[in-house]
Design a protein around this motif. Structure first.
Motif, PDB file in Angstrom:
ATOM      1  N   TYR A 103      45.567  52.563  37.658  1.00  0.00           N
ATOM      2  CA  TYR A 103      46.884  52.806  37.733  1.00  0.00           C
ATOM      3  C   TYR A 103      47.274  53.992  38.193  1.00  0.00           C
ATOM      4  O   TYR A 103      46.981  55.018  37.449  1.00  0.00           O
ATOM      5  N   THR A 104      47.717  54.006  39.362  1.00  0.00           N
ATOM      6  CA  THR A 104      48.141  55.614  39.856  1.00  0.00           C
ATOM      7  C   THR A 104      49.096  55.164  41.168  1.00  0.00           C
ATOM      8  O   THR A 104      49.228  54.110  41.635  1.00  0.00           O
ATOM      9  N   SER A 105      49.585  56.276  41.622  1.00  0.00           N
ATOM     10  CA  SER A 105      50.131  56.320  42.797  1.00  0.00           C
ATOM     11  C   SER A 105      49.485  57.120  44.053  1.00  0.00           C
ATOM     12  O   SER A 105      48.248  57.763  43.489  1.00  0.00           O
ATOM     13  N   LYS A 106      49.767  56.956  45.277  1.00  0.00           N
ATOM     14  CA  LYS A 106      48.755  57.533  46.187  1.00  0.00           C
ATOM     15  C   LYS A 106      49.006  59.263  46.017  1.00  0.00           C
ATOM     16  O   LYS A 106      48.184  59.825  45.900  1.00  0.00           O
ATOM     17  N   SER A 107      50.211  59.591  45.837  1.00  0.00           N
ATOM     18  CA  SER A 107      50.384  61.060  45.733  1.00  0.00           C
ATOM     19  C   SER A 107      49.791  61.679  44.405  1.00  0.00           C
ATOM     20  O   SER A 107      49.116  62.772  44.554  1.00  0.00           O
ATOM     21  N   MET A 108      49.846  61.052  43.378  1.00  0.00           N
ATOM     22  CA  MET A 108      49.015  61.323  42.269  1.00  0.00           C
ATOM     23  C   MET A 108      47.571  61.365  42.297  1.00  0.00           C
ATOM     24  O   MET A 108      46.939  62.286  41.929  1.00  0.00           O
ATOM     25  N   TRP A 109      47.263  60.213  42.722  1.00  0.00           N
ATOM     26  CA  TRP A 109      45.840  60.259  42.898  1.00  0.00           C
ATOM     27  C   TRP A 109      45.050  61.218  43.611  1.00  0.00           C
ATOM     28  O   TRP A 109      44.109  61.792  43.661  1.00  0.00           O
ATOM     29  N   GLU A 110      45.887  61.533  44.966  1.00  0.00           N
ATOM     30  CA  GLU A 110      45.094  62.401  46.002  1.00  0.00           C
ATOM     31  C   GLU A 110      45.544  64.025  45.507  1.00  0.00           C
ATOM     32  O   GLU A 110      44.612  64.875  45.781  1.00  0.00           O
ATOM     33  N   PHE A 111      46.588  64.326  44.773  1.00  0.00           N
ATOM     34  CA  PHE A 111      46.693  65.400  44.114  1.00  0.00           C
ATOM     35  C   PHE A 111      45.385  65.821  42.817  1.00  0.00           C
ATOM     36  O   PHE A 111      44.917  66.750  42.895  1.00  0.00           O
ATOM     37  N   LEU A 112      45.522  64.695  41.954  1.00  0.00           N
ATOM     38  CA  LEU A 112      44.820  64.816  40.872  1.00  0.00           C
ATOM     39  C   LEU A 112      43.128  64.962  40.951  1.00  0.00           C
ATOM     40  O   LEU A 112      42.475  65.439  40.398  1.00  0.00           O
ATOM     41  N   VAL A 113      42.935  63.777  41.808  1.00  0.00           N
ATOM     42  CA  VAL A 113      41.389  63.341  41.898  1.00  0.00           C
ATOM     43  C   VAL A 113      40.950  63.853  43.255  1.00  0.00           C
ATOM     44  O   VAL A 113      39.747  63.995  43.330  1.00  0.00           O
TER      45      VAL A 113
END
Length: 180
Positions: A103-113
């Motif tokens: 479970y994630t959003s585009k912005s969270m995934w691309e920022f964190l991972v």
């Protein structure tokens, strides 16, 4: 929500699950991933908290709670975050006997991972609140797409499944209803 990190548990999880089941809803546990702790230990905590009596696969929530991010998820490099998260995902799959969903959003995934190359091996439950016809998805899933889409949180979280009713029943491991 069932758990977070290696110690926090939702003391209302059982009553929330019972209420959802009484209303005829499918249920599944989710764990809020916290990068400060060992991924395998977080998976064990989710398993010990939630058990396996669920319809849906377990979900691993990859995000920050706020701009302040009191859980420290933005305080490590993407490489470290990705390695710890993958450890959590692999151990979750081993313990539950089924692959977790991310479970994630585009912005969270691309920022964190960022882009790892392994993310599309997991189903994506994307958070993108929009009235648009499709959600924004992280780059790593661009060829695969989303499985679940949380499109709003008003008045409650609401989700769509990216397939037919028969495909959803297969996803949750349920038999289709008998023909009329």
């Amino acid at each position: 929500k069932a758990s977070e990190g290696t110690t926090w548990t939702d003391d209302k999880m059982a009553s929330h699950k019972a209420a959802a089941e009484a209303a005829g809803k499918f249920t599944g546990p989710y764990h809020f991933f916290r990068v400060q702790w060992n991924g395998a230990e977080q998976a064990q905590h989710l398993f010990d908290t939630a058990g396996t009596d669920w319809d849906m696969p377990p979900a691993i929530d990859v995000e920050m709670r706020s701009n302040v991010d009191d859980n420290g998820n933005r305080l490590v490099s993407q490489a470290v975050f990705a390695a710890r998260l993958r450890n959590c995902l692999q151990e979750t799959e081993r313990l539950f006997g089924r692959r977790p969903i991310i479970y994630t959003s585009k912005s969270m995934w691309e920022f964190l991972v960022g882009f790892t190359g392994w993310e599309s091996a997991y189903d994506l439950w994307v958070a993108h609140y929009t009235t648009g016809l499709v959600p924004l998805i992280p780059t790593g899933w661009s060829g695969k797409g989303w499985t679940l889409w949380q499109y709003t949180s008003t008045p409650l979280d609401q989700d769509r499944f990216g397939g037919s009713e028969e495909e959803f029943l297969e996803f949750v491991g349920s038999a289709p209803p008998p023909p009329p």
